[in-house]
Design a protein around this motif. Sequence first.
Motif, PDB file in Angstrom:
ATOM      1  N   SER A  97       0.825  -1.202   0.000  1.00  0.00           N
ATOM      2  CA  SER A  97       0.000   0.000   0.000  1.00  0.00           C
ATOM      3  C   SER A  97       0.864   1.258   0.000  1.00  0.00           C
ATOM      4  O   SER A  97       1.977   1.256   0.518  1.00  0.00           O
ATOM      5  CB  SER A  97      -0.901  -0.004   1.238  1.00  0.00           C
ATOM      6  N   ASP A  98       0.316   2.334  -0.580  1.00  0.00           N
ATOM      7  CA  ASP A  98       1.031   3.612  -0.577  1.00  0.00           C
ATOM      8  C   ASP A  98       1.151   4.194   0.821  1.00  0.00           C
ATOM      9  O   ASP A  98       2.193   4.717   1.189  1.00  0.00           O
ATOM     10  CB  ASP A  98       0.326   4.629  -1.481  1.00  0.00           C
ATOM     11  N   TRP A  99       0.069   4.131   1.589  1.00  0.00           N
ATOM     12  CA  TRP A  99       0.055   4.758   2.912  1.00  0.00           C
ATOM     13  C   TRP A  99      -0.514   3.807   3.950  1.00  0.00           C
ATOM     14  O   TRP A  99      -1.668   3.935   4.362  1.00  0.00           O
ATOM     15  CB  TRP A  99      -0.781   6.041   2.882  1.00  0.00           C
ATOM     16  N   PRO A 100       0.288   2.841   4.404  1.00  0.00           N
ATOM     17  CA  PRO A 100      -0.208   1.951   5.459  1.00  0.00           C
ATOM     18  C   PRO A 100      -0.527   2.750   6.725  1.00  0.00           C
ATOM     19  O   PRO A 100       0.262   3.595   7.139  1.00  0.00           O
ATOM     20  CB  PRO A 100       0.953   0.989   5.701  1.00  0.00           C
ATOM     21  N   THR A 101      -1.689   2.512   7.287  1.00  0.00           N
ATOM     22  CA  THR A 101      -2.110   3.203   8.504  1.00  0.00           C
ATOM     23  C   THR A 101      -2.162   2.214   9.657  1.00  0.00           C
ATOM     24  O   THR A 101      -2.248   1.001   9.444  1.00  0.00           O
ATOM     25  CB  THR A 101      -3.517   3.815   8.320  1.00  0.00           C
ATOM     26  N   PRO A 102      -2.136   2.705  10.894  1.00  0.00           N
ATOM     27  CA  PRO A 102      -2.263   1.797  12.046  1.00  0.00           C
ATOM     28  C   PRO A 102      -3.550   0.969  11.980  1.00  0.00           C
ATOM     29  O   PRO A 102      -3.548  -0.213  12.313  1.00  0.00           O
ATOM     30  CB  PRO A 102      -2.269   2.735  13.254  1.00  0.00           C
ATOM     31  N   PHE A 103      -4.646   1.566  11.527  1.00  0.00           N
ATOM     32  CA  PHE A 103      -5.911   0.842  11.404  1.00  0.00           C
ATOM     33  C   PHE A 103      -5.774  -0.305  10.407  1.00  0.00           C
ATOM     34  O   PHE A 103      -6.225  -1.415  10.654  1.00  0.00           O
ATOM     35  CB  PHE A 103      -7.021   1.811  10.975  1.00  0.00           C
ATOM     36  N   MET A 104      -5.113  -0.035   9.284  1.00  0.00           N
ATOM     37  CA  MET A 104      -4.907  -1.070   8.276  1.00  0.00           C
ATOM     38  C   MET A 104      -4.006  -2.180   8.839  1.00  0.00           C
ATOM     39  O   MET A 104      -4.273  -3.359   8.629  1.00  0.00           O
ATOM     40  CB  MET A 104      -4.296  -0.482   7.010  1.00  0.00           C
ATOM     41  N   PHE A 105      -2.963  -1.816   9.562  1.00  0.00           N
ATOM     42  CA  PHE A 105      -2.088  -2.818  10.175  1.00  0.00           C
ATOM     43  C   PHE A 105      -2.888  -3.719  11.123  1.00  0.00           C
ATOM     44  O   PHE A 105      -2.708  -4.933  11.125  1.00  0.00           O
ATOM     45  CB  PHE A 105      -0.942  -2.149  10.951  1.00  0.00           C
ATOM     46  N   ASP A 106      -3.763  -3.136  11.923  1.00  0.00           N
ATOM     47  CA  ASP A 106      -4.572  -3.915  12.863  1.00  0.00           C
ATOM     48  C   ASP A 106      -5.486  -4.890  12.131  1.00  0.00           C
ATOM     49  O   ASP A 106      -5.573  -6.063  12.498  1.00  0.00           O
ATOM     50  CB  ASP A 106      -5.404  -3.001  13.764  1.00  0.00           C
ATOM     51  N   LYS A 107      -6.178  -4.410  11.099  1.00  0.00           N
ATOM     52  CA  LYS A 107      -7.067  -5.292  10.328  1.00  0.00           C
ATOM     53  C   LYS A 107      -6.270  -6.384   9.638  1.00  0.00           C
ATOM     54  O   LYS A 107      -6.678  -7.544   9.621  1.00  0.00           O
ATOM     55  CB  LYS A 107      -7.851  -4.493   9.288  1.00  0.00           C
ATOM     56  N   ALA A 108      -5.157  -6.011   9.049  1.00  0.00           N
ATOM     57  CA  ALA A 108      -4.318  -6.982   8.352  1.00  0.00           C
ATOM     58  C   ALA A 108      -3.815  -8.050   9.318  1.00  0.00           C
ATOM     59  O   ALA A 108      -3.817  -9.243   9.004  1.00  0.00           O
ATOM     60  CB  ALA A 108      -3.154  -6.274   7.669  1.00  0.00           C
TER      61      ALA A 108
END
Length: 141
Positions: A97-108
């Motif tokens: 991803s271009d801009w990994p976010t903490p929320f995305m890290f948690d879901k992933a």
Amino acid sequence: MSQQIAAQQTGANTKTCLIVEDSEFDQERIKRIMNKSFQGVFVAVATTIEEAREHMARYQTSIILLDNHLPDGTGANFAMELAENPTFARIPIVMVSDWPTPFMFDKADSAGVIDVVNKSDFGARYIHNALNYSVKPKRVN
């Protein structure tokens, strides 16, 4: 999605990498990495989550390289969907991803995604790690 690439698959032992990415530039970049470092791995491309579902319903998939920002949803939500499906839960996923976010890290992380990597940092080592990773199915309570 390139039906031609998917149709060229020759056998059950052939590994298939599904790139789920809507940017043609990023598709080509990832395909170059695959072709340079992983001979014998077929590469299929889906530009939407729906195309990815169609591919996976028709062809065995060995690894998924998944963007988060897609025209019909987020890759993180798609990873969660796959984790809850016993047929697809064992497929290793790398989110690119271009801009990994903490929320995305948690879901992933909840979905069992192996790596979340910024597109500018993405390289063959992440694919190698995923192809050699034994994904454990998510427990459904």
